[in-house]
Design a protein around this motif. Sequence first.
Motif, PDB file in Angstrom:
ATOM      1  N   ARG A  31       0.839  -1.190   0.000  1.00 56.30           N
ATOM      2  CA  ARG A  31       0.000   0.000   0.000  1.00 56.30           C
ATOM      3  C   ARG A  31       0.874   1.240   0.000  1.00 56.30           C
ATOM      4  O   ARG A  31       1.842   1.330   0.739  1.00 56.30           O
ATOM      5  CB  ARG A  31      -0.914   0.005   1.225  1.00 56.30           C
ATOM      6  CG  ARG A  31      -1.826   1.225   1.293  1.00 56.30           C
ATOM      7  CD  ARG A  31      -2.644   1.229   2.561  1.00 56.30           C
ATOM      8  NE  ARG A  31      -3.530   0.080   2.622  1.00 56.30           N
ATOM      9  CZ  ARG A  31      -3.943  -0.483   3.744  1.00 56.30           C
ATOM     10  NH1 ARG A  31      -3.524  -0.015   4.900  1.00 56.30           N
ATOM     11  NH2 ARG A  31      -4.754  -1.520   3.713  1.00 56.30           N
ATOM     12  N   HIS A  49      -2.420   0.293  -4.204  1.00 54.95           N
ATOM     13  CA  HIS A  49      -1.522  -0.851  -4.048  1.00 54.95           C
ATOM     14  C   HIS A  49      -0.597  -0.847  -5.262  1.00 54.95           C
ATOM     15  O   HIS A  49      -1.038  -0.647  -6.390  1.00 54.95           O
ATOM     16  CB  HIS A  49      -2.325  -2.154  -4.002  1.00 54.95           C
ATOM     17  CG  HIS A  49      -1.530  -3.326  -3.507  1.00 54.95           C
ATOM     18  ND1 HIS A  49      -1.828  -3.991  -2.336  1.00 54.95           N
ATOM     19  CD2 HIS A  49      -0.426  -3.958  -4.010  1.00 54.95           C
ATOM     20  CE1 HIS A  49      -0.959  -4.973  -2.146  1.00 54.95           C
ATOM     21  NE2 HIS A  49      -0.095  -4.971  -3.154  1.00 54.95           N
ATOM     22  N   GLU A  80      -6.977   1.969  -3.966  1.00 52.78           N
ATOM     23  CA  GLU A  80      -7.786   1.350  -2.921  1.00 52.78           C
ATOM     24  C   GLU A  80      -9.045   2.193  -2.812  1.00 52.78           C
ATOM     25  O   GLU A  80      -9.076   3.226  -2.146  1.00 52.78           O
ATOM     26  CB  GLU A  80      -7.018   1.280  -1.607  1.00 52.78           C
ATOM     27  CG  GLU A  80      -5.830   0.327  -1.686  1.00 52.78           C
ATOM     28  CD  GLU A  80      -5.322  -0.079  -0.323  1.00 52.78           C
ATOM     29  OE1 GLU A  80      -5.905   0.374   0.698  1.00 52.78           O
ATOM     30  OE2 GLU A  80      -4.372  -0.867  -0.259  1.00 52.78           O
ATOM     31  N   ASP A 567       2.321   0.421   4.715  1.00 47.78           N
ATOM     32  CA  ASP A 567       1.915  -0.946   5.020  1.00 47.78           C
ATOM     33  C   ASP A 567       1.775  -1.203   6.515  1.00 47.78           C
ATOM     34  O   ASP A 567       1.223  -2.207   6.920  1.00 47.78           O
ATOM     35  CB  ASP A 567       2.927  -1.939   4.446  1.00 47.78           C
ATOM     36  CG  ASP A 567       2.644  -2.232   2.984  1.00 47.78           C
ATOM     37  OD1 ASP A 567       1.554  -1.876   2.545  1.00 47.78           O
ATOM     38  OD2 ASP A 567       3.516  -2.809   2.312  1.00 47.78           O
ATOM     39  N   ASP A 571      -5.132  -2.925   8.499  1.00 53.60           N
ATOM     40  CA  ASP A 571      -5.693  -3.443   7.251  1.00 53.60           C
ATOM     41  C   ASP A 571      -7.200  -3.611   7.342  1.00 53.60           C
ATOM     42  O   ASP A 571      -7.817  -4.288   6.533  1.00 53.60           O
ATOM     43  CB  ASP A 571      -5.033  -4.792   6.926  1.00 53.60           C
ATOM     44  CG  ASP A 571      -5.280  -5.206   5.488  1.00 53.60           C
ATOM     45  OD1 ASP A 571      -5.253  -4.324   4.618  1.00 53.60           O
ATOM     46  OD2 ASP A 571      -5.501  -6.409   5.253  1.00 53.60           O
ATOM     47  N   GLU A 573     -11.055  -3.004   6.881  1.00 52.38           N
ATOM     48  CA  GLU A 573     -11.799  -2.495   5.736  1.00 52.38           C
ATOM     49  C   GLU A 573     -12.702  -1.343   6.158  1.00 52.38           C
ATOM     50  O   GLU A 573     -13.084  -1.205   7.312  1.00 52.38           O
ATOM     51  CB  GLU A 573     -12.647  -3.608   5.127  1.00 52.38           C
ATOM     52  CG  GLU A 573     -11.840  -4.782   4.613  1.00 52.38           C
ATOM     53  CD  GLU A 573     -10.932  -4.382   3.460  1.00 52.38           C
ATOM     54  OE1 GLU A 573     -11.310  -3.484   2.688  1.00 52.38           O
ATOM     55  OE2 GLU A 573      -9.849  -4.961   3.345  1.00 52.38           O
ATOM     56  N   ASP A 584      -9.431 -13.921   0.401  1.00 51.43           N
ATOM     57  CA  ASP A 584      -8.774 -13.696   1.679  1.00 51.43           C
ATOM     58  C   ASP A 584      -8.504 -15.038   2.354  1.00 51.43           C
ATOM     59  O   ASP A 584      -8.476 -15.137   3.561  1.00 51.43           O
ATOM     60  CB  ASP A 584      -9.661 -12.818   2.564  1.00 51.43           C
ATOM     61  CG  ASP A 584      -8.880 -12.232   3.726  1.00 51.43           C
ATOM     62  OD1 ASP A 584      -7.634 -12.203   3.641  1.00 51.43           O
ATOM     63  OD2 ASP A 584      -9.508 -11.831   4.714  1.00 51.43           O
ATOM     64  N   THR A 618       0.594 -12.541   5.758  1.00 56.16           N
ATOM     65  CA  THR A 618      -0.204 -11.311   5.751  1.00 56.16           C
ATOM     66  C   THR A 618       0.004 -10.538   4.454  1.00 56.16           C
ATOM     67  O   THR A 618      -0.953 -10.055   3.829  1.00 56.16           O
ATOM     68  CB  THR A 618       0.176 -10.429   6.953  1.00 56.16           C
ATOM     69  OG1 THR A 618      -0.086 -11.131   8.161  1.00 56.16           O
ATOM     70  CG2 THR A 618      -0.633  -9.127   6.933  1.00 56.16           C
ATOM     71  N   GLN A 619       1.270 -10.432   4.042  1.00 57.36           N
ATOM     72  CA  GLN A 619       1.556  -9.725   2.792  1.00 57.36           C
ATOM     73  C   GLN A 619       0.950 -10.441   1.591  1.00 57.36           C
ATOM     74  O   GLN A 619       0.416  -9.802   0.668  1.00 57.36           O
ATOM     75  CB  GLN A 619       3.081  -9.601   2.607  1.00 57.36           C
ATOM     76  CG  GLN A 619       3.793  -8.846   3.717  1.00 57.36           C
ATOM     77  CD  GLN A 619       3.272  -7.436   3.885  1.00 57.36           C
ATOM     78  OE1 GLN A 619       3.141  -6.688   2.920  1.00 57.36           O
ATOM     79  NE2 GLN A 619       2.952  -7.063   5.123  1.00 57.36           N
ATOM     80  N   ARG A 621      -1.687 -12.396   1.522  1.00 54.88           N
ATOM     81  CA  ARG A 621      -3.144 -12.261   1.491  1.00 54.88           C
ATOM     82  C   ARG A 621      -3.555 -10.922   0.874  1.00 54.88           C
ATOM     83  O   ARG A 621      -4.481 -10.853   0.068  1.00 54.88           O
ATOM     84  CB  ARG A 621      -3.723 -12.388   2.903  1.00 54.88           C
ATOM     85  CG  ARG A 621      -3.714 -13.801   3.451  1.00 54.88           C
ATOM     86  CD  ARG A 621      -4.573 -13.926   4.698  1.00 54.88           C
ATOM     87  NE  ARG A 621      -4.489 -15.256   5.255  1.00 54.88           N
ATOM     88  CZ  ARG A 621      -3.652 -15.603   6.225  1.00 54.88           C
ATOM     89  NH1 ARG A 621      -2.845 -14.691   6.756  1.00 54.88           N
ATOM     90  NH2 ARG A 621      -3.625 -16.836   6.675  1.00 54.88           N
ATOM     91  N   ARG A 622      -2.854  -9.862   1.269  1.00 56.69           N
ATOM     92  CA  ARG A 622      -3.159  -8.548   0.704  1.00 56.69           C
ATOM     93  C   ARG A 622      -2.876  -8.533  -0.795  1.00 56.69           C
ATOM     94  O   ARG A 622      -3.645  -7.977  -1.577  1.00 56.69           O
ATOM     95  CB  ARG A 622      -2.332  -7.484   1.425  1.00 56.69           C
ATOM     96  CG  ARG A 622      -2.610  -6.070   0.953  1.00 56.69           C
ATOM     97  CD  ARG A 622      -1.755  -5.066   1.701  1.00 56.69           C
ATOM     98  NE  ARG A 622      -2.113  -5.033   3.117  1.00 56.69           N
ATOM     99  CZ  ARG A 622      -1.360  -4.466   4.065  1.00 56.69           C
ATOM    100  NH1 ARG A 622      -0.210  -3.935   3.742  1.00 56.69           N
ATOM    101  NH2 ARG A 622      -1.761  -4.468   5.321  1.00 56.69           N
ATOM    102  N   ARG A 625      -5.598 -10.512  -2.605  1.00 56.08           N
ATOM    103  CA  ARG A 625      -6.843  -9.758  -2.716  1.00 56.08           C
ATOM    104  C   ARG A 625      -6.756  -8.735  -3.844  1.00 56.08           C
ATOM    105  O   ARG A 625      -7.743  -8.464  -4.520  1.00 56.08           O
ATOM    106  CB  ARG A 625      -7.161  -9.036  -1.396  1.00 56.08           C
ATOM    107  CG  ARG A 625      -7.661  -9.940  -0.291  1.00 56.08           C
ATOM    108  CD  ARG A 625      -8.384  -9.131   0.784  1.00 56.08           C
ATOM    109  NE  ARG A 625      -7.546  -8.109   1.375  1.00 56.08           N
ATOM    110  CZ  ARG A 625      -6.765  -8.276   2.432  1.00 56.08           C
ATOM    111  NH1 ARG A 625      -6.721  -9.493   3.005  1.00 56.08           N
ATOM    112  NH2 ARG A 625      -6.055  -7.312   2.931  1.00 56.08           N
TER     113      ARG A 625
END
Length: 640
Positions: A31, A49, A80, A567, A571, A573, A584, A618-619, A621-622, A625
Amino acid sequence: MAGKTRNEASSSRSGGGGSNRGESVVVDVGRRRSTCGYCRSGARTSISHGLWAHSITVDDYQDLLDRGWRRSGSFLYKPEMERTCCPSYTIRLRADDFVPSKEQLRVSKRMQRFQDGTLSVKKQDKINDGPKTSKSSGSSIHHEVSGSAAKGTLAGKDEEKNKVEAFMHYLSDQIDNAVCACTESGEFLCDIQLPKASVKMVLPAKRKLQVEGSEDLLYSSNISFQIAATLRRAQSAEKDVPHSKLSRHNAEEDVSSIAFLPKTIAEKLASSLNHMAKVSGMLIRACNGHINFYSARKGNFLSEGIQIVNGAKESPTGSGSEGGCLKKSSECPQGKRRKLEIRLKRSSFDPEEFALYRRYQIKVHNDTPEHVMESSYRRFLVDTPLVFVPPTGDDTVPPCGFGSFHQQYVIDGRLVAVGVIDILPRCLSSKYLFWDPDLAFLSLGKYSALQEIGWIKENQAHCPSLEYYYLGYYIHSCSKMRYKAAYRPSELLCPLRYQWVPFDIARPLLDRQPYVVLSDFAVLQNGESTPHVPENLMEMQHNGLNEEDANDIDDEEMDDADFVNSDDESDSEANGPTSVEIEDGDVSNVLIGLKRSCVRFKDLQHAFGPSERAYLETQLRRYMRAVGAEVAGRMVYSLG
């Protein structure tokens, strides 16, 4: 295992013809926050992103476009939408469904008349280019004024303004000719691209009367300072250049301190311009690095100067003079035809294209010359990560191939516009267009769009999957970008479920809120033409943003260096409905590139400790997405 995984991944990226279309390798930059080129808020309110692409296949990039991504050179970015200040919706049009408006038909007819030689100069001066130019003067003013007296007054002012601008273009051309003469004579370096001149009118309040009392300073140019900076950069980058190349007359002197001084350059150019002074009756002098143009007599010198422009058509030397060739053709007798050629070439640096781009950015977008750099131009519009796919002859690839291209518009041998485009399996994606400011009356932005739509239709015979025209991002809160919706019937991409929604459905929703989950209302397309928006549901989706106008920008130049990493932010929403379509879940199938090997994350995770593995998950998954599970399983997520 690594080799086997690489082969499986590569085969999944093969085209319809069965040939390997290369490999996508990206670095996730996460991000990012930056200042916004649309609302000009000044703060870092634009949130997206980012990916840095070493290479990317046309199939993967096509899929990324259909998830809201765009590219600026080799940098890929996706707003985003819930967080950014100006939500940007991908907009597209099915070429076969396109219905041109009356204005678009007029643009085509105007170009035809221009080629036929039947478009008079007076009418050209009154035609405005519309949304693709940042200036809104000209014919639009006349429609807002009532009364013949008022119209006559404004027409006179416009005519005088046009004369001033034409004469300043003429002076700029003459300075460019002088620069060329100095280059050819060995005064300047001959193997670098020197900047083009820009002449400005000196306001009456700033004019200084000379001692004699008979000379008025009218125009001035600071081109000597720009040339000096360019020569100094070239000299520092190439210290071994012989002094004889830099200055024939100053070979024994310190080049950097004498030959590269703006004062010295201005004196050389003023001396070279003496021939023009004799023709025009102006006095040309160098003063502290500036080239100044004085009137040697009182009276309305402007009208005399315009006569010089019309009467000295033969003075520009060759096609190297900005505007010289075209001015001759624009004043040709009625009936003389002009030849328009449209050439498609693969993306590469072309000095003539850069010179046109530079002039366009300075004249149309009011960029300062020092900010229009060759390096940024290359990074923005020349560099591309797309892997070129050559034609196959089997109806899966068009004759030009897939990849990044520059579409040149050439009139009578002179480059007048360049469209930067990507040709992909399902679409032609329009990235940027720059054109000759002297031809604003031709509405080249609209004309090029019509040509690109026509190109898609013609090439469907060679590649049936090529159906759509992508116009980049549509920002409803930016009034100067709404022209994109004039190419009908268009569709906007839902920012959450990535479904395409007709613009007529989306428009009333965007009138209410900048960010809308468009697919929630797609069912209304068979219902009422102006759908009712439930008040509570709109409040759930997003808090309102201020709607502000922004400059007309096709695709903003973006670069990883322009961003600040964020980042470390939460995170979580934004409030509102979340989609079951959001990936996710399991990231085990993400393709990881590490030390020239490619393996699935599930086969690599045991190599990390618990904390490192949790962070990487975690990275991933982002990342998943943002790009989608399918693309994440094909593109190589490079860790170094």
